[in-house]
Motif scaffolding. Structure first.
Motif, PDB file in Angstrom:
ATOM      1  N   UNK A  53       8.887  -3.672  -5.133  1.00 43.93           N
ATOM      2  CA  UNK A  53       9.086  -3.285  -6.531  1.00 43.93           C
ATOM      3  C   UNK A  53      10.191  -2.236  -6.641  1.00 43.93           C
ATOM      4  N   UNK A  54      11.169  -2.478  -7.529  1.00 47.89           N
ATOM      5  CA  UNK A  54      12.346  -1.606  -7.622  1.00 47.89           C
ATOM      6  C   UNK A  54      11.945  -0.159  -7.906  1.00 47.89           C
ATOM      7  N   UNK A  55      10.880   0.046  -8.676  1.00 49.34           N
ATOM      8  CA  UNK A  55      10.537   1.431  -9.039  1.00 49.34           C
ATOM      9  C   UNK A  55       9.890   2.192  -7.888  1.00 49.34           C
ATOM     10  N   UNK A  56       9.613   1.521  -6.806  1.00 50.87           N
ATOM     11  CA  UNK A  56       9.034   2.211  -5.656  1.00 50.87           C
ATOM     12  C   UNK A  56      10.078   2.582  -4.608  1.00 50.87           C
ATOM     13  N   UNK A  57      11.285   2.086  -4.754  1.00 54.71           N
ATOM     14  CA  UNK A  57      12.288   2.306  -3.700  1.00 54.71           C
ATOM     15  C   UNK A  57      13.377   3.245  -4.205  1.00 54.71           C
ATOM     16  N   UNK A  58      13.485   4.407  -3.590  1.00 53.22           N
ATOM     17  CA  UNK A  58      14.553   5.327  -3.977  1.00 53.22           C
ATOM     18  C   UNK A  58      15.592   5.381  -2.865  1.00 53.22           C
ATOM     19  N   UNK A  59      16.827   5.652  -3.253  1.00 46.59           N
ATOM     20  CA  UNK A  59      17.893   5.799  -2.261  1.00 46.59           C
ATOM     21  C   UNK A  59      18.066   7.286  -1.962  1.00 46.59           C
ATOM     22  N   UNK A  60      17.955   7.632  -0.729  1.00 44.87           N
ATOM     23  CA  UNK A  60      18.223   9.015  -0.328  1.00 44.87           C
ATOM     24  C   UNK A  60      18.733   9.015   1.104  1.00 44.87           C
ATOM     25  N   UNK A  61      19.913   9.583   1.261  1.00 42.65           N
ATOM     26  CA  UNK A  61      20.587   9.612   2.561  1.00 42.65           C
ATOM     27  C   UNK A  61      19.788  10.471   3.555  1.00 42.65           C
ATOM     28  N   UNK A  62      20.015  10.216   4.826  1.00 43.30           N
ATOM     29  CA  UNK A  62      19.434  11.067   5.864  1.00 43.30           C
ATOM     30  C   UNK A  62      19.991  12.478   5.729  1.00 43.30           C
ATOM     31  N   UNK A  63      19.114  13.470   5.838  1.00 41.46           N
ATOM     32  CA  UNK A  63      19.616  14.843   5.862  1.00 41.46           C
ATOM     33  C   UNK A  63      20.176  15.177   7.237  1.00 41.46           C
ATOM     34  N   UNK A  64      21.241  15.979   7.258  1.00 39.99           N
ATOM     35  CA  UNK A  64      21.860  16.353   8.534  1.00 39.99           C
ATOM     36  C   UNK A  64      21.725  17.849   8.749  1.00 39.99           C
ATOM     37  N   UNK A  65      21.401  18.209   9.962  1.00 41.75           N
ATOM     38  CA  UNK A  65      21.417  19.624  10.303  1.00 41.75           C
ATOM     39  C   UNK A  65      22.874  20.070  10.406  1.00 41.75           C
ATOM     40  N   UNK A 113       0.817  -1.211   0.000  1.00 43.36           N
ATOM     41  CA  UNK A 113       0.000   0.000   0.000  1.00 43.36           C
ATOM     42  C   UNK A 113       0.855   1.267   0.000  1.00 43.36           C
ATOM     43  N   UNK A 114       2.176   1.100   0.092  1.00 41.80           N
ATOM     44  CA  UNK A 114       3.076   2.261   0.153  1.00 41.80           C
ATOM     45  C   UNK A 114       3.372   2.739  -1.269  1.00 41.80           C
ATOM     46  N   UNK A 115       3.408   4.069  -1.446  1.00 42.62           N
ATOM     47  CA  UNK A 115       3.688   4.616  -2.770  1.00 42.62           C
ATOM     48  C   UNK A 115       5.181   4.778  -3.024  1.00 42.62           C
ATOM     49  N   UNK A 116       5.910   5.112  -1.986  1.00 42.69           N
ATOM     50  CA  UNK A 116       7.347   5.282  -2.183  1.00 42.69           C
ATOM     51  C   UNK A 116       8.100   4.908  -0.906  1.00 42.69           C
ATOM     52  N   UNK A 117       9.135   4.106  -1.112  1.00 42.68           N
ATOM     53  CA  UNK A 117      10.031   3.778   0.001  1.00 42.68           C
ATOM     54  C   UNK A 117      11.301   4.592  -0.167  1.00 42.68           C
ATOM     55  N   UNK A 118      11.812   5.086   0.944  1.00 43.33           N
ATOM     56  CA  UNK A 118      13.068   5.818   0.913  1.00 43.33           C
ATOM     57  C   UNK A 118      14.098   5.021   1.687  1.00 43.33           C
ATOM     58  N   UNK A 119      15.189   4.679   0.989  1.00 42.94           N
ATOM     59  CA  UNK A 119      16.246   3.876   1.602  1.00 42.94           C
ATOM     60  C   UNK A 119      17.467   4.758   1.790  1.00 42.94           C
ATOM     61  N   UNK A 120      17.949   4.906   3.024  1.00 40.89           N
ATOM     62  CA  UNK A 120      19.109   5.772   3.257  1.00 40.89           C
ATOM     63  C   UNK A 120      20.417   5.201   2.736  1.00 40.89           C
ATOM     64  N   UNK A 121      20.426   3.989   2.241  1.00 43.63           N
ATOM     65  CA  UNK A 121      21.647   3.489   1.607  1.00 43.63           C
ATOM     66  C   UNK A 121      21.244   2.594   0.443  1.00 43.63           C
ATOM     67  N   UNK A 122      22.121   2.518  -0.541  1.00 45.43           N
ATOM     68  CA  UNK A 122      21.850   1.652  -1.692  1.00 45.43           C
ATOM     69  C   UNK A 122      21.857   0.198  -1.249  1.00 45.43           C
ATOM     70  N   UNK A 123      22.705  -0.082  -0.264  1.00 47.57           N
ATOM     71  CA  UNK A 123      22.754  -1.460   0.230  1.00 47.57           C
ATOM     72  C   UNK A 123      21.399  -1.880   0.771  1.00 47.57           C
ATOM     73  N   UNK A 124      20.803  -1.014   1.562  1.00 48.27           N
ATOM     74  CA  UNK A 124      19.502  -1.328   2.147  1.00 48.27           C
ATOM     75  C   UNK A 124      18.439  -1.436   1.048  1.00 48.27           C
ATOM     76  N   UNK A 125      18.493  -0.514   0.100  1.00 47.36           N
ATOM     77  CA  UNK A 125      17.536  -0.579  -0.998  1.00 47.36           C
ATOM     78  C   UNK A 125      17.630  -1.929  -1.710  1.00 47.36           C
TER      79      UNK A 125
END
Lengths: 445, 559
Positions: free
Chosen positions: A217-229, A196-208
């Protein structure tokens, strides 16, 4: 009311209750979006046993407020009747009554889950039930719990070796009391809800990659690192020798602290001039044999190792200032360890295990050094090289890239939320994009 | 009873007349007079509805009657009285317990006891009554041994506390009792000469009392002995376990032991079925009426499977259009299920019905009860541990079923959790060297993509874990037969009955579901059960199976 579209962040914990990486990030993200984003954020943090004594605060609701912030709520759930295998509460009242009431009152336009732990994966089903198909659901994957029943550790119980091949048969080998059929049903159950999820965000390519292998589904999982203050970098003292190491993390088997102490023992025997400080908590929660080994190794390395114990996150700049190298010796894959980002913010090269998220985030010979995971000899050799090679520290340090900034992360997420909203609905967003603003540094208690 | 005989009986003031006493008072006269008709005319109406004005008797007290009028009868006449009561009581529902108590009184007053057996080496006659399992009010499974060193046994009789007499010779099953033989320092007796006996017997009328059974023997020289029986065991499941475990004594399904085990187990199964009535029916949501398909799922033990199935069915609109019926065959879990089912409906929104049975009745009755409340054109019998591989499966099965003129049963491909074949149709196979037919799944354990398993074809039978059948056809056949024990062989029995009617069984590999077998049942005595089911199945279907196998061809490319 701001007139902005609402985004609901759901977290399994609140950093004011118990610190932890994922919840700290979630809360920072909430505040960053609140302070500068195009969305009005809500923060719903689960609480209750084991992190709080109470399993309920008021009669007739599972909600309580947080710090007089009208957009933050605690949501109490009980774990007595929680099915830990399938990740679902046995009774569904928290979801179908109390959470439903909250959703109906708040009507968020987007939901971004940081975790479903303690709510149950069927939280996703309830979101769809009540919010309908028009509301995008985003889900940040912080760890491997859906894949691995061993607290998402991806380390086999039989050999303590990292595992990257989940299957009902292999999972049953790790947990003989759970049948392969039950593991199969577990996976089907979790995937039913995650679909039921539209997009998964993986903080590492390994995790993705692990989650795509597992069936997302590969097209639902994007890799994006944690943002840091942004933080002020730690002071760097001018020293002739770069021989001070620090370990910062949970004192557990999986974090590899004993591998590091074994390496230190070898270095001490070889009379290498090096010092290690160990910062970490939760030793009392570890099994006896681990604690025994830890104590023995500390005793054997007392000339070169200082055990500092628990630390306050606010003291991180001071801790970093005392150190030249940060060692991340985990024997499991890791996802995207926050300590690597923190080392980067403070300009400290990292010596890391050559597997998983650590290998991905630390570039060997570029911005840090790798050693063979779980191998004290390899670690000792790597440390020896690190402290003994002239100019190596400066070279590596010079090439450390600044961590992914929170404001950039918020812009990226905002873009994605809007994209998903547009694809879910014909109507355009009524709110015009706000100009990006500089985000202030925020800290939590 | 003729009017004249009534008139001859002394009259008395109208008073409460114990039915049994009145009956005896009336009929004893007839017996005494040697009248053939007298034994039957009146008794039933008396017991059913005492009409004292017609039954004027000098006796109101059964004990007095026995003492004063009946004790003096000749031995064969007294036996005649007891035989008469046996017949009468069999036809009479009445107050069964008090009737039993009264009859026990009669038996003790009128019976000529034999000398009680003494088990000693020097005593030629020895006997022992080991156990009595009550399977129904008039059906028992008895066990003991009898030895006579003097002359062959002419009679081996069990007498119920109520006085029903059942002669066990010659049909009773004899078993070796080396322990007894060696006690008497005799060579071991085997086969039909075995010292032990066990088997199924029926009493002429209900026996409800738990104590007072007697075993009697008489040898060719007229020497008789008796031995008191043990307390009757009334636990049906214990009886079933005891009966089934006897099958270990034999190696072949054609054994005469089966003549005892089959009726015994059948009676137990029927009792269990009768007890498993529908106690409650709950609807969650608007369950569609008269749909294309009704899906019937027995829930036994693992009610958590409901949640797992709903979490899959929610992705398939066809399941919302079908009539989804869960049959709870574990009544002790009714309140837990009630609480959880309502919440699960709230969460998943897939409407379903729950049928709660009063007692656990086994796989066949659970399916039959579910089918009895179904309104769909077709039934899909589904196990609770089956999960579809993908949505759309039910419609495809339905469409295929509709296209085949002579179809009876339809089964899909079933997979294990590791994507190997759990079921690709069922064949029957005799073990090497002969023996009973066993059910075998085609290609079990091979990968789901095996070409030979991907051929749509007729097969001898399909698994009941996921089986489609026309609802009216299922009703005409009276559903699954409950004579098999614990969810095995009912499905092939159904397919063979369909075959007998010219109906075909088809395998449809384009539809795939996972059968996560072996979690719902913890079988205590699996070997005994399967041995029974296999033997019963072959006993019923030997020829039909042979014919079905002869006409089944394997798909090209397989062997």
């Amino acid at each position: 009311m701001t007139g902005k579209p609402k985004i609901l962040y759901v977290s399994h914990n609140h950093p004011t209750i118990r610190p932890g990486g994922a919840e700290a990030y979630a809360y920072e993200l909430y505040r960053a979006v609140r302070d500068g984003g195009e969305f009005e954020p809500l923060f719903l943090a689960r609480t209750g046993p084991p992190v709080s004594i109470a399993s309920r605060y008021h009669e007739g609701t599972l909600l309580t407020g947080v710090n007089e912030d009208p957009n933050q709520y605690f949501f109490y759930t009980d774990t007595l009747e929680y099915d830990w295998l399938n990740g679902t509460p046995r009774g569904k009242a928290a979801l179908i009554k109390y959470l439903r009431e909250f959703l109906e009152a708040q009507r968020p336009d987007v939901v971004h889950l940081q975790h479903t732990l303690f709510f149950g994966y069927d939280l996703l089903r309830e979101l769809r039930n009540t919010l309908g198909d028009g509301v995008p659901i985003v889900y940040t994957l912080h760890e491997f719990l859906p894949i691995c029943h061993r607290n998402g550790q991806l380390v086999r119980t039989t050999t303590e070796k990292p595992c990257r091949e989940e299957s009902p048969r292999r999972c049953h080998e790790c947990f003989p009391e759970v049948s392969p059929q039950e593991f199969f049903m577990r996976k089907r159950f979790i995937q039913s809800h995650m679909s039921l999820v539209d997009r998964f965000i993986a903080p590492s390519a390994f995790l993705r990659d692990r989650f795509v292998d597992w069936g997302l589904p590969a097209d639902k999982v994007v890799t994006e690192e944690y943002g840091r203050l942004p933080v002020a970098p730690a002071e760097t003292r001018d020293r002739r020798k770069r021989n001070r190491l620090v370990f910062i993390g949970q004192l557990s088997y999986f974090k590899g602290v004993n591998v590091l102490l074994q390496a230190m023992k070898r270095l001490q025997e070889d009379e290498v001039d090096v010092h290690l400080s160990v910062y970490g908590a939760n030793l009392e929660l570890q099994p006896d044999d681990f604690r025994g080994e830890f104590a023995e190794l500390l005793e054997a390395t007392k000339k070169t190792v200082t055990f500092e114990g628990e630390f306050n996150h606010d003291d991180l700049p001071t801790i970093m200032a005392d150190a030249d190298w940060v060692v991340v010796p985990s024997v499991w894959w890791e996802n995207s360890p926050l300590v690597i980002q923190e080392a980067g913010q403070h300009g400290r090269p990292v010596i890391a295990s050559d597997i998983g998220g650590m290998a991905e985030k630390v570039h060997d010979g570029v911005s840090g050094l790798h050693f063979r995971a779980a191998d004290p000899a390899s670690l000792a050799e790597t440390i020896s090289r690190a402290v003994g090679t002239r100019k190596l520290w400066d070279e590596l340090r010079a090439r450390i890239e600044p961590p992914y900034a929170m404001d950039e992360h918020v812009r990226s997420l905002t873009r994605q939320y809007k994209e998903l909203l547009a694809s879910r609905s014909d109507e355009e967003l009524v709110t015009p994009p706000a100009p990006a603003t500089e985000i202030e540094s925020v800290r939590y208690a | 009873m003729p009017e004249t005989e009534l008139e001859r009986m002394p009259t008395m003031a109208e008073t409460t007349v114990e039915p049994l006493a009145a009956l005896l008072a009336a009929d004893v006269v007839a017996v005494h007079l040697g009248s053939e008709e007298g034994a039957h005319g009146l008794e039933i109406s008396i017991l059913a509805e005492p009409a004292p004005e017609q039954l004027r008797s000098q006796c109101v007290d059964l004990r007095a009657l026995l003492r004063e009028r009946l004790a003096s009868l000749a031995a064969d006449e007294r036996l005649g009285v007891m035989a008469l009561l046996d017949e009468v009581a069999a036809a009479e529902p009445g107050d069964a317990v008090s009737l039993s108590a009264s009859r026990a009184l009669v038996r003790e007053a009128l019976r000529d006891p034999l000398p009680t057996s003494v088990v000693e080496r020097d005593e030629p006659q020895g006997l022992h009554f080991d156990s009595v399992h009550a399977l129904a009010e008039d059906a028992f499974y008895v066990r003991g041994w009898a030895r006579d060193g003097q002359a062959p046994l002419r009679r081996l009789t069990v007498v119920s506390p109520e006085g029903s007499r059942v002669e066990l010779l010659p049909g009773i099953y004899r078993e070796p009792r080396p322990d007894v033989d060696s006690f008497y320092e005799e060579p071991a007796r085997t086969g039909a000469e075995g010292t032990g006996f066990l088997g199924y017997c029926e009493t002429g009328s209900p026996s409800l009392l738990s104590t007072g059974w007697i075993l009697e023997t008489e040898n060719a020289l007229g020497v008789g002995r008796e031995f008191p029986g043990p307390q009757v065991s009334r636990d049906l499941l214990a009886a079933r376990a005891a009966v089934l475990s006897d099958l270990h004594k034999e190696r072949d399904w054609e054994t005469p032991l089966m003549d005892h085990v089959v009726p015994a187990v059948s009676r137990i199964q029927r009792r269990l079925e009768e007890r498993a009535e529908i106690e409650e029916t709950w609807d969650f949501g608007e369950v569609p009426g008269n749909p294309e398909t009704s899906v019937v799922v027995p829930l036994y033990g693992r009610i958590d499977f409901l949640e797992h199935q709903l979490a899959q069915f929610v992705h398939d609109p066809e399941l919302r259009e079908s009539e989804l019926i869960y049959v709870l065959d574990s009544p002790e879990l009714a309140s837990a299920l009630r609480a959880s089912a309502g919440q699960l409906f709230e969460l998943y929104g897939v409407p379903f019905r729950v049928v709660v049975l009063a007692e656990n009745g086994g796989y066949s009755v659970a399916n039959n009860r579910g089918a009895s409340v179904a309104t769909g054109r077709r039934l899909l019998l589904l196990n609770s541990d089956v999960l579809p591989a993908a949505p759309g499966w039910l419609g495809r099965m339905s469409a295929f079923y509709a296209e085949q003129d002579s179809i009876g049963a339809l089964g899909p491909k079933l997979l294990f959790e590791d994507d190997t074949l759990q079921h690709a149709g069922i064949k029957f196979q005799r073990p090497p060297g002969g023996g009973a037919w066993e059910n075998e799944h085609y290609f079990k354990g091979l990968h789901r993509d095996l070409p030979a398993a991907n051929v749509t074809r007729r097969v001898p039978a399909v698994s009941g874990a996921c089986l489609m059948i026309d609802r009216e056809l299922f009703a005409e056949l009276d559903g699954l037969r409950g004579m098999y024990v614990q969810g095995d062989y009912e499905d092939t029995d159904l397919c063979l009955r369909l075959r007998q009617q010219g109906r075909e069984t088809w395998y449809l590999p384009e539809v795939e579901l996972y059968h996560l077998e072996g979690q719902s049942y913890a079988l205590e005595n699996r070997t005994a059960l399967s041995r029974y089911n296999v033997w019963l199945h072959t006993r019923l279907w030997d020829e039909e199976i042979a014919a079905a196998m002869a006409e089944t061809e394997l798909p090209a490319g397989s062997s």
